[in-house]
Design an enzyme around this catalytic site. Structure first.
Site, PDB file in Angstrom:
ATOM      1  N   HIS A  43      -7.779  -6.171   0.349  1.00  0.00           N
ATOM      2  CA  HIS A  43      -6.381  -5.215   0.364  1.00  0.00           C
ATOM      3  C   HIS A  43      -5.329  -5.596   1.315  1.00  0.00           C
ATOM      4  CE1 HIS A  43      -4.228  -1.512  -0.316  1.00  0.00           C
ATOM      5  NE2 HIS A  43      -4.356  -1.348   1.006  1.00  0.00           N
ATOM      6  N   SER A 102       0.949  -1.231   0.040  1.00  0.00           N
ATOM      7  CA  SER A 102       0.019   0.005  -0.074  1.00  0.00           C
ATOM      8  C   SER A 102       0.860   1.238   0.078  1.00  0.00           C
ATOM      9  CB  SER A 102      -0.822  -0.093   1.114  1.00  0.00           C
ATOM     10  OG  SER A 102      -2.160   0.989   1.111  1.00  0.00           O
TER      11      SER A 102
END
Length: 254
Positions: A234, A101
């Site tokens: 995610h 990320s």
């Protein structure tokens, strides 16, 4: 290469870097950079899955855990600028960078600085759960705390409990908001094309990381490029830790 031995360099290393299982004579080092609001300790379990001669180095951003008293970084480039000299004492062996990320953007920025002459070229760049820099645009909205908190809630950057528990908010929220703000304001209008290999990873349930977006990372290197998706969202790397690390090690040995 001459390894720096100044007090300032090693002081920076001590602030920024953690070595869960120090290795006296590693064949390579894997540097792991956390997501927004994340900490170096999130990667500590990886040490047990790595071969004895692959040393794990985890990055601790300011404003959290043992760096709680320090001001948070304001931007992704600011973090990269501080990390490059911190990594210098460990650049005598091949350095591989992994970032998830926000950590993917920081890892890319570190790689550009190393290849520009701040250190030896990284041996490889692994990015996870993050759009390529030339495919992400800064948020057009004013980045006040309410906007950033709403984005953090919606994106799954953190456990919702962080927002609803007063003590957790006080400890965790400032760093989380600073990191999310750094990501939302990040802009790379003219991205540097690297020489090192790039591998992009994502969870199959992460809507932003479709194959077209993952393959876009390959546009940022003149070297080999690849991408792979794992089952999960995610934060797929928590449930797919063993498989992800096995894939990284296989690519490091090629």
């Amino acid at each position: 290469m001459t390894v720096p031995t100044t007090t300032g360099t090693f002081g920076a290393s001590a602030r920024w870097l953690r070595r869960p299982r120090p290795c006296h004579d590693p064949s390579a080092r894997l540097v792991c950079l956390p997501h927004a609001g994340g900490t170096a300790s999130a990667y500590a379990p990886w040490a047990a899955r790595l071969p004895a001669r692959v040393e794990l180095i985890t990055v601790q951003y300011p404003g959290r855990q043992d760096r709680l008293a320090e001001p948070c970084a304001r931007s992704v480039p600011e973090i990269a600028d501080a990390l490059v000299p911190a990594l210098a004492p460990y650049a005598d062996r091949p350095l591989y960078l992994f970032g998830h990320s926000m950590g993917g953007l920081v890892a890319y920025e570190v790689a550009t600085r190393l290849e520009a002459g701040a250190g030896p070229d990284p041996a490889g760049l692994f990015v996870s759960g993050q759009l390529a820099p030339h495919r992400s645009m800064p948020s057009p909205e004013a980045l006040d705390d309410a906007t950033v908190e709403a984005e953090a809630r919606a994106s799954g950057w953190s456990d919702p409990m962080v927002f609803d528990h007063p003590e957790l908010r006080e400890l965790v929220l400032p760093a989380l908001l600073a990191d999310v703000r750094a990501v939302l304001s990040y802009h790379c209008g003219d991205p540097v094309r690297l020489r090192c290999p790039i591998v992009a990873y994502a969870g199959s349930g992460d809507p932003g990381d479709v194959p077209a977006e993952l393959s876009a990372w390959g546009e940022l290197t003149s070297g080999p490029a690849a991408w792979r998706r794992f089952d999960g969202d995610h934060f797929y790397l928590q449930s797919q830790e063993a498989e992800l690390i096995a894939d990284i090690l296989a690519r490091m040995s090629n």
